[in-house]
Design a protein around this motif. Structure first.
Motif, PDB file in Angstrom:
ATOM      1  N   THR B  62       0.852  -1.295  -0.130  1.00  0.00           N
ATOM      2  CA  THR B  62       0.016  -0.026   0.000  1.00  0.00           C
ATOM      3  C   THR B  62       0.801   1.199  -0.213  1.00  0.00           C
ATOM      4  N   ASP B  65       2.229   1.802  -3.415  1.00  0.00           N
ATOM      5  CA  ASP B  65       1.486   2.388  -4.406  1.00  0.00           C
ATOM      6  C   ASP B  65       1.099   3.874  -4.148  1.00  0.00           C
ATOM      7  N   ARG B  66       1.635   4.568  -2.909  1.00  0.00           N
ATOM      8  CA  ARG B  66       1.224   5.755  -2.557  1.00  0.00           C
ATOM      9  C   ARG B  66       2.769   6.748  -2.786  1.00  0.00           C
ATOM     10  N   PRO B  71      10.352   3.618 -11.016  1.00  0.00           N
ATOM     11  CA  PRO B  71       9.939   2.310 -11.328  1.00  0.00           C
ATOM     12  C   PRO B  71      10.880   1.290 -10.898  1.00  0.00           C
ATOM     13  N   LEU B  72      12.167   1.378 -10.982  1.00  0.00           N
ATOM     14  CA  LEU B  72      13.283   0.501 -10.774  1.00  0.00           C
ATOM     15  C   LEU B  72      13.106   0.012  -9.468  1.00  0.00           C
ATOM     16  N   ARG B  74      11.045   0.687  -7.168  1.00  0.00           N
ATOM     17  CA  ARG B  74       9.353   0.053  -7.055  1.00  0.00           C
ATOM     18  C   ARG B  74       9.445  -1.328  -7.164  1.00  0.00           C
ATOM     19  N   GLU B  75      10.095  -1.699  -8.379  1.00  0.00           N
ATOM     20  CA  GLU B  75      10.045  -3.101  -8.908  1.00  0.00           C
ATOM     21  C   GLU B  75      10.793  -4.050  -7.825  1.00  0.00           C
ATOM     22  N   SER B 199      20.864  -7.953  -5.814  1.00  0.00           N
ATOM     23  CA  SER B 199      20.579  -7.058  -7.057  1.00  0.00           C
ATOM     24  C   SER B 199      20.599  -5.531  -6.305  1.00  0.00           C
ATOM     25  N   LYS B 203      23.324  -2.694  -7.312  1.00  0.00           N
ATOM     26  CA  LYS B 203      22.727  -1.374  -8.007  1.00  0.00           C
ATOM     27  C   LYS B 203      22.986  -0.290  -7.029  1.00  0.00           C
TER      28      LYS B 203
END
Lengths: 205, 205, 205
Positions: B62, B65-66, B71-72, B74-75, B199, B203
């Motif tokens: 949750t 999403d907020r 994106p990376l 997040r993934e 990973s 990064k």
């Protein structure tokens, strides 16, 4: 008030897949209640629906690869497409197994679980339609799917326990365990689809 | 020196999930060593931990999403959350099955594999804590998880072979094969979680 | 005319993995046709190929984490690497199980399915090579993989039905059902890999 990209066609495709899933889940319940020699026809109807849903999902994915949307939206659409596809594939696999295994009369637990799968598919259809027309309808339907998954989980464990009670016939255990496992897995996939729908709804809320 | 987004709360949530997984893995080992009529209580404790972890994971998703992250990232967070969740679900499923199946005394192989699961969970907890406080601790813990997965894989094949040796009772094979399969799968999921941690660490290294 | 990022080495790695998969699928077919006491050697050769493929996949993932490519390309490369990896893992698992289970002579269905797995691996190798040198070769190979998956699906259901016909020995059902299930799952993973290859090809077409 809308939650997904500009390409209207995505909605229609998802609604069409979800409708076929509801229909297939209804036929699965019917099939488990039917006697052995009436099952073949129902299995074939489910296969037909699965095939149609497959074509539709393929169209979603192809459109996706050609459309200009952000990676995040793309990810959501892809997850939703594959979630719905999983539910349908499992229903189809269940029907075919029930036929191949010559399972005989279905225990009450299998029929009850198939009913829960049907109810969950109906709520997913409501949520998918809600994405397009009424974003306030999405979350409540997702909540119901999760509640149904919990209900299914408890039915699953109750009836699996009954299957192993006493001195069961190993062949009956092999057959019904596989069917129970797949019914429970179908509800898990329905919940996954509901989670994606919920996540889309929150992000664009 | 920190490896994940600015929202401090993500770390706390992941640590809380990983701690519950370690505890559940310990109870699983204990349960397999206990005799049949003491197992119910341990199964219930594991279920409780699984439920808590589930709430925590839900909060991660949750929040995700907020939150405004790339994106990376997040993934990665999503993959880590679902990897940890899978490990916990499998431990819970294993405990419930062992009870439902009335498996009787556990073969040494099952207890050894559960110990490996416990050790892998401990290393994941170390790696998760490392994300926040000490990035140099992450990679070594991930390397140990991978070694444990290999050790588990070889135990799995050794004991699966023993299960099929001679003329086994089909019901025993059905029950213990499922338990061995799930123990091995738990280690695979632990390795998946370690790969995500590795990973993230590379990064942001 | 090329379809993937600038780092030439990605292609070589994928080709090397796909080549090992073709070889392993060939050995699997051979193994199922061999008699019991010649199987061990073939299982070991498959294990060796799986190990090599694993190292190569690990190199892809590590390079990926260090390279500067867009999230979408990254996602594709990751999906392709894990799709190829799944196929190899399943082939290795199948070979080991056939040995551990002491399955005896393989039914024709298992050999036919292993042949289809081999053909699908060959088409994936063609598609992977096509990414680098000839993008027009990618789609036709992917189409063949999908047709092979359908062919395998129908073989799977046909031979699973035969396995449950009459009054089968539960131990034989346990063993061969697992092998059939995994052969079918291998074809599903091959199709997943083909879908990723198709999607890369369309996006960069």
């Amino acid at each position: 008030m809308r939650l997904l990209p500009r390409d209207e066609r995505f909605f229609d495709l998802f609604i069409a897949v979800a409708e076929r899933t509801v229909e297939a889940a209804g036929l699965l319940t019917e099939m488990l209640q039917a006697d052995e020699n009436h099952r073949g026809r129902l299995v074939d109807s489910i296969k037909r629906l699965e095939h149609e849903a497959d074509q539709l999902t393929h169209e979603v994915v192809t459109r996706l690869d050609r459309s200009f949307i952000t990676p995040l939206d793309r990810e959501d659409i892809h997850a939703l497409a594959s979630g719905l596809d999983d539910v349908m594939d499992l229903i189809d696999g269940l029907a075919r197994r029930a036929k191949i295994f010559h399972v005989g009369e279905a225990p009450t637990g299998a029929i009850l679980l198939a009913e829960v799968v049907k109810q969950a598919s109906e709520q997913i259809l409501i949520a998918v339609k809600g994405l397009h027309t009424n974003k306030n309808g999405v979350l409540p339907a997702c909540v119901i799917v999760k509640r149904l998954e919990e209900e299914g989980d408890s039915l699953y464990h109750e009836w699996l326990a009954k299957l192993f009670d006493g001195s069961p016939d190993p062949m009956m255990v092999i057959k019904w365990k596989e069917i129970y496992d797949n019914l429970e897995k179908t509800l898990d996939c329905a919940e996954d689809a509901a989670n994606v729908l919920e996540s889309i709804s929150i992000k664009h809320g």
